[in-house]
Motif scaffolding. Structure first.
Motif, PDB file in Angstrom:
ATOM      1  N   ALA A   5       0.884  -1.077  -0.102  1.00  0.00           N
ATOM      2  CA  ALA A   5      -0.058  -0.043   0.090  1.00  0.00           C
ATOM      3  C   ALA A   5       1.000   1.083   0.062  1.00  0.00           C
ATOM      4  O   ALA A   5       1.921   1.200   0.426  1.00  0.00           O
ATOM      5  N   ARG A   6       0.396   2.227  -0.627  1.00  0.00           N
ATOM      6  CA  ARG A   6       1.151   3.392  -0.598  1.00  0.00           C
ATOM      7  C   ARG A   6       0.264   4.680  -0.195  1.00  0.00           C
ATOM      8  O   ARG A   6      -0.725   4.879  -0.475  1.00  0.00           O
ATOM      9  N   GLU A  30      -4.479   9.786   0.352  1.00  0.00           N
ATOM     10  CA  GLU A  30      -5.157   8.818   0.021  1.00  0.00           C
ATOM     11  C   GLU A  30      -4.236   7.700   0.179  1.00  0.00           C
ATOM     12  O   GLU A  30      -3.092   7.686  -0.194  1.00  0.00           O
ATOM     13  N   THR A  31      -4.862   6.515   0.137  1.00  0.00           N
ATOM     14  CA  THR A  31      -3.997   5.269   0.541  1.00  0.00           C
ATOM     15  C   THR A  31      -4.294   4.301  -1.048  1.00  0.00           C
ATOM     16  O   THR A  31      -5.623   4.064  -1.273  1.00  0.00           O
ATOM     17  N   GLU A  53      -3.194   0.549  -8.042  1.00  0.00           N
ATOM     18  CA  GLU A  53      -3.972   1.990  -7.991  1.00  0.00           C
ATOM     19  C   GLU A  53      -2.689   2.967  -8.189  1.00  0.00           C
ATOM     20  O   GLU A  53      -1.934   3.095  -7.584  1.00  0.00           O
ATOM     21  N   GLY A  54      -3.111   4.007  -9.004  1.00  0.00           N
ATOM     22  CA  GLY A  54      -2.430   5.315  -9.095  1.00  0.00           C
ATOM     23  C   GLY A  54      -3.067   6.514  -8.429  1.00  0.00           C
ATOM     24  O   GLY A  54      -4.251   6.341  -8.511  1.00  0.00           O
ATOM     25  N   ALA A  74     -10.512  16.928  -5.916  1.00  0.00           N
ATOM     26  CA  ALA A  74      -9.791  16.019  -5.110  1.00  0.00           C
ATOM     27  C   ALA A  74      -8.801  15.073  -6.300  1.00  0.00           C
ATOM     28  O   ALA A  74      -9.315  15.042  -7.519  1.00  0.00           O
ATOM     29  N   PRO A  75      -7.709  14.443  -5.835  1.00  0.00           N
ATOM     30  CA  PRO A  75      -7.072  13.730  -6.734  1.00  0.00           C
ATOM     31  C   PRO A  75      -7.949  12.326  -7.072  1.00  0.00           C
ATOM     32  O   PRO A  75      -8.794  11.999  -6.194  1.00  0.00           O
ATOM     33  N   PHE A  76      -7.789  11.955  -8.037  1.00  0.00           N
ATOM     34  CA  PHE A  76      -8.548  10.998  -8.407  1.00  0.00           C
ATOM     35  C   PHE A  76      -7.485   9.655  -8.725  1.00  0.00           C
ATOM     36  O   PHE A  76      -6.248   9.817  -9.023  1.00  0.00           O
ATOM     37  N   LYS A  77      -8.214   8.552  -8.578  1.00  0.00           N
ATOM     38  CA  LYS A  77      -7.579   7.242  -8.664  1.00  0.00           C
ATOM     39  C   LYS A  77      -7.498   6.629 -10.077  1.00  0.00           C
ATOM     40  O   LYS A  77      -8.582   6.547 -10.614  1.00  0.00           O
TER      41      LYS A  77
END
Length: 276
Positions: A5-6, A30-31, A53-54, A74-77
């Motif tokens: 996980a990141r 986000e994780t 996932e990025g 928001a950042p998107f995955k």
């Protein structure tokens, strides 16, 4: 098997270009997980599959003609699935992979008569492709690494389905990147390098009833270089010289994100590395 996980934190400030006042701020974390598995049916063949996932910075709404100017999203995955195989024989390695990536995309909502549209992130883009790579050292004086990718990037979710199935912006149809290193038998301390980069057409816009499809033409770039290692006492010294875009070709590098990026002109670099 690989499990991981990141954890990432993204901070975005949007400024008024005239007053330099911060008009929007975003600070969230986000994780994103990763899982993969590799199976080796023989000593030379590996088969693998993974899901990863990025995380990317979310878009910013335009400053004019919308109901939410300058809004920071928001950042998107993005989620990618990949399966492939690798074979290694006598110092040569070849791989083939099939992948699919899905990520959100943005669009403008339909504006009421006399009103303004709203910029939203409620669409979806799907990239599918095949990647083949090869690398190795068939002889003591020759090394190579490179490959090619074929992409199929489409809009799969849009406002009222209007753009479903159309090409996504800024994703080339194909890409080739191949480099070689040659060690001259008469000067074993020197290595000559060469690389060719080929990128296919890229869509600039999404066609509509009022605008036809526009694309960036495909482009090719050639790079050359050399390095020489000399030993002074017990200390290796490496001299490097490289030239990118050796024929000084003018081209558009990318249309990713809807912005045109110009390719760099002929660029020569030199460096010296001293080890102690």
């Amino acid at each position: 098997m690989t499990l991981g996980a990141r954890r990432q934190n993204i901070v975005v400030d949007n400024y008024n270009r005239g007053t330099f006042v911060v008009t929007a701020h975003y600070d969230e974390s986000e994780t994103t997980p990763v899982v993969g598995v590799i199976v080796k049916p023989t000593d030379t063949i590996s088969l693998y599959a993974n899901r990863i996932e990025g995380l990317a910075q979310g878009p910013v709404a335009p400053l004019t003609n919308v109901t939410n100017p300058g809004q920071v999203f928001a950042p998107f995955k993005s989620v990618q699935y990949e399966i492939g195989g690798k074979i290694a024989v006598r110092g040569l390695t070849g791989t083939i992979a099939v992948y699919q990536t899905k990520q959100p995309s943005s669009f403008l909502t339909t504006a009421p008569v006399g009103g303004l549209s709203t910029f939203v992130v409620d669409g979806e883009q799907t990239n599918q492709g095949v990647e083949i790579t090869a690398n190795g050292e068939p002889t003591k004086w020759l090394r190579f690494i490179g490959g090619f990718t074929v992409n199929d990037a489409k809009i799969t979710k849009s406002l009222n389905g209007t753009n479903d199935g159309k090409k996504a912006i800024g994703v080339p149809d194909y890409q080739v990147n191949f480099g070689v290193e040659i060690v001259p038998p008469f000067i074993k301390q020197m290595t000559l390098t060469g690389r060719v980069v080929v990128t296919g057409e890229q869509a600039i816009n999404i066609p509509s009833t009022t605008a036809s499809l526009q694309t960036l033409p495909s482009w090719t770039r050639f790079d050359l270089g050399a390095r020489y290692v000399a030993v002074v006492g017990d200390h290796p010294i490496t001299f490097r010289l490289s030239a990118e875009n050796i024929d000084d070709r003018s081209y558009w590098y990318s249309a990713f994100g809807g912005y045109l990026l110009q390719g760099s002109p002929r660029t020569v670099k030199a460096s010296v590395t001293f080890e102690y």
